[in-house]
Structure formats: C-alpha cells, structure tokens
Design an enzyme around this catalytic site. Structure first.
Site, PDB file in Angstrom:
ATOM      1  N   GLY A  98       0.804  -1.224   0.000  1.00 37.70           N
ATOM      2  CA  GLY A  98       0.000   0.000   0.000  1.00 37.70           C
ATOM      3  C   GLY A  98       0.832   1.267   0.000  1.00 37.70           C
ATOM      4  O   GLY A  98       0.333   2.349   0.282  1.00 37.70           O
ATOM      5  N   GLY A 100       2.600   2.429  -2.659  1.00 37.99           N
ATOM      6  CA  GLY A 100       2.769   2.998  -3.998  1.00 37.99           C
ATOM      7  C   GLY A 100       4.054   2.552  -4.665  1.00 37.99           C
ATOM      8  O   GLY A 100       4.430   3.070  -5.712  1.00 37.99           O
ATOM      9  N   ASP A 147       3.313  -1.346 -13.764  1.00 38.92           N
ATOM     10  CA  ASP A 147       3.992  -1.868 -12.561  1.00 38.92           C
ATOM     11  C   ASP A 147       4.605  -3.243 -12.817  1.00 38.92           C
ATOM     12  O   ASP A 147       5.745  -3.509 -12.422  1.00 38.92           O
ATOM     13  CB  ASP A 147       3.015  -1.984 -11.378  1.00 38.92           C
ATOM     14  CG  ASP A 147       2.590  -0.631 -10.825  1.00 38.92           C
ATOM     15  OD1 ASP A 147       2.837   0.387 -11.503  1.00 38.92           O
ATOM     16  OD2 ASP A 147       2.003  -0.599  -9.727  1.00 38.92           O
TER      17      ASP A 147
HETATM   18  C1  MEV Z   1       0.221   2.624  -9.972  1.00 40.11           C
HETATM   19  O1  MEV Z   1       1.548   2.275  -9.653  1.00 40.11           O
HETATM   20  C2  MEV Z   1       0.195   3.412 -11.240  1.00 40.11           C
HETATM   21  C3  MEV Z   1      -1.183   3.832 -11.714  1.00 40.11           C
HETATM   22  O2  MEV Z   1      -0.979   4.594 -12.898  1.00 40.11           O
HETATM   23  C4  MEV Z   1      -2.062   2.646 -11.999  1.00 40.11           C
HETATM   24  C5  MEV Z   1      -1.636   1.852 -13.218  1.00 40.11           C
HETATM   25  O3  MEV Z   1      -0.986   2.384 -14.110  1.00 40.11           O
HETATM   26  O4  MEV Z   1      -1.996   0.674 -13.250  1.00 40.11           O
HETATM   27  C6  MEV Z   1      -1.878   4.722 -10.694  1.00 40.11           C
END
Ligand code: MEV
Length: 313
Positions: A98, A100, A147
């Site tokens: 969680g 990021g 990701d």
């Molecule tokens: C999350 O790390 C990045 C976002 O752009 C979501 C995504 O691209 O899947 C918020």
C-alpha cells in the site's frame, strides 16, 4: 530432498505519467532496490498454502487473504498443468504494502516466475507479465500494466497501453530519495476517482494526459543526460497535475514543502492519496534531506536507478 525454487522481483517508482497512463498516456517507471522474494516448495501438508509475514492461507480457502496470489497460482495451475502436488508459496517482501512502490506487482511477477520454474518450464516474459496482470486486476481494478513491466524487466522503462514497453538506456546511474509517508491507500479507489474527474472534465483531462506524455519524453531525455535539475523541475510539474486530478493530499503537499530546501523537485509516485514521494536532489544535499526527516519518516531510502528486474536467487 525437498524441491524448492526462489526468485525475486523489485518494486518500482513511477517517474512520470501515473494515472494518465491508465488513460493512454506515456509514462516512465524504474525498478528500485527493494525486492520481493518468493519461494515455492513441496508442502509437507496435504494442501497448498501461501505464507507471508506471519499470515497464512490455504489456496482453496475462501478467506480474504492473498487474493492476487491465489489468482496467479490458480492460473498457472490451469495453463501449465502438472502443479497438482501440495505447494507452499512463501513471500518475503522488503516493500511496504500500500506504499505505492509496486509491492503487489512484484509479488505477482515473482510468484508466476517461481511457479513456472518449479514445474520446469522455461520463463517466457510475456507469459509472466500476462499472468501477473491477472493478479493485479484482482486488487487494482483497471491497472495499465506499467507496474508489472517495471518489476519484470528492471531498469528504466517507457510504457503506454498502445505501444507497450520500451527499455531506456541511461548514461550513468542516478540516485533518488524515496519517502514512504506511512499512509496506506487503495490504488483501485484512486483510479476510480481519477476516472470520475475525467468524465466531469473530458477536454481538460485530455490536455493534462497529453502533457503527461510530453513530460515522459522530457524525463527520458533528462535521465539520458543525467540532468537531475531538469528531472526535479519535471517532477514539480507532474506533481501539480497530479494534485489537479485529486491524487495528492494536504499531508503530502506539506511533506514536499518540508524537503524543498536542497531538492530540485519532488512528486508523488504511483497511485498517490498518501503512499510515497520521490525527490530529485543535488547529490551533496541528499544526506541533509534524509537526516531532516528520517525520524518522522523512518521508511525513507535512497535508490539508485537502474536496478535489476526479475532474478533467480
Ligand atoms: C500505480 O503504480 C500506477 C497507476 O498509474 C495505476 C496503473 O498504471 O496501473 C496509478
């Protein structure tokens, strides 16, 4: 002798284009020096289970634990077969969930690769990213895929839904500060919030999305030149736009304000709403910045980029 396979995959930071990448923009991401290790071995029990930092769950139970990992294991079983014996899948992570920093994608990548290797199949990167995406969809709703690609490939990548992934060669390694605010948030909720804003202001949103793509090309140039000052300036522009689409918070704004002396620029990285920020600073100011906040934000670290992607342990 119990057969056992261990692989590891890195977390990630997004340098520019998060959220907009879900709607088609170009974004730039890099693997970081925090990793997830997944070990798959034959289980001594008569059922398969997942174990991670004191929690455990049977693969076939309907509890709420490890929904993404369960989806990944079931899909690998379905597609590769011969995974019928009871397995233990052990996850050890250096990446706070969680935060990021891509912990869920790293878990799904490492898990898919470990299972594939466990059954003796060769690792096809496309297979690994496709299966890992199934895990991501369980927890993130509508992920772009950036990701999983950053974790799988490592290094620095440029990504868009249309063109997929491209590896960026940087001249020298650069160092960035990563500060986890300690505030967990839900990526799927933030993605949904941004989609709502896009529906309310479609034309304005498109301008920002185009700007994010433009910034991504500029970020690639700044990285190629090792130009931290330009990178910081681009971070500040990106942060303003992320604020406009509602994914920054007053708490994050204050944190960025606090480290502004000595930094070239800073921004949220990943989904926002709390989570983590990245800071581009003069190399000789890095330790001063870290010392000024590390008591309050103990999960502050330096990562150099590029870093290695998926690897065997
Ligand atoms: C999350 O790390 C990045 C976002 O752009 C979501 C995504 O691209 O899947 C918020």
């Amino acid at each position: 002798l119990t057969k056992s396979v261990t692989v590891s995959a890195p977390g990630k930071i997004i340098l520019t284009g998060e959220h907009f990448v879900v709607h088609g923009s170009y974004a730039v991401a890099a693997a970081i020096n925090k990793r997830v290790r997944v070990t798959v071995s034959e289980s001594k029990e008569n059922h398969s289970s997942i174990v991670s930092s004191g929690l455990s769950s049977k693969l076939d139970s309907n509890d709420e634990k490890f929904p993404a990992t369960k989806a990944v294991i079931r899909q690998v079983q379905k597609e590769l077969g011969h995974l019928s014996e009871p397995l233990e899948v052990r996850i050890e992570s250096e990446i706070p969930a969680g935060s990021g920093l891509g912990s869920s994608a790293a878990v799904s990548i490492a898990c898919t690769a470990a299972l594939t290797r466990f059954v003796g199949s060769t690792i096809d990167p496309q297979f690994v990213s496709r299966i890992a995406m199934m895990g991501e969809k369980k927890v993130h709703g509508n992920p772009s895929g950036i990701d999983v690609e950053a974790s799988l490939r490592g290094g620095v990548i440029m990504f868009s839904r249309k063109d997929g992934v491209k590896t960026i060669q940087t001249k020298d390694a650069i160092q960035l500060i990563v500060i986890y605010s300690g505030k967990k948030r839900s990526t799927s909720r933030l993605i949904a919030e941004v989609a709502r804003r896009k529906r309310s202001y479609p034309n304005f949103f498109q301008l920002l999305a185009d700007s994010a793509s433009y910034q991504s090309r500029e970020v690639v140039d700044a990285l190629k030149d090792g130009d931290l000052q330009r990178l910081g300036w681009l971070f500040n522009i990106a942060q303003t736009e992320l604020d406009w689409i509602g994914v920054s918070t007053p708490f994050i704004d204050k944190l960025i304000e606090r480290i502004s002396i000595g930094s070239f620029g800073a921004k949220i990285t990943g989904a926002g709403g709390g989570g983590s920020i990245i800071v581009a600073a003069k190399p000789d100011a890095i330790s001063t910045i870290i010392n000024s906040i590390s008591e309050e934000y103990p999960q502050t670290f330096i990562t150099s980029i590029p870093q290695e992607g998926l690897r065997w342990e």
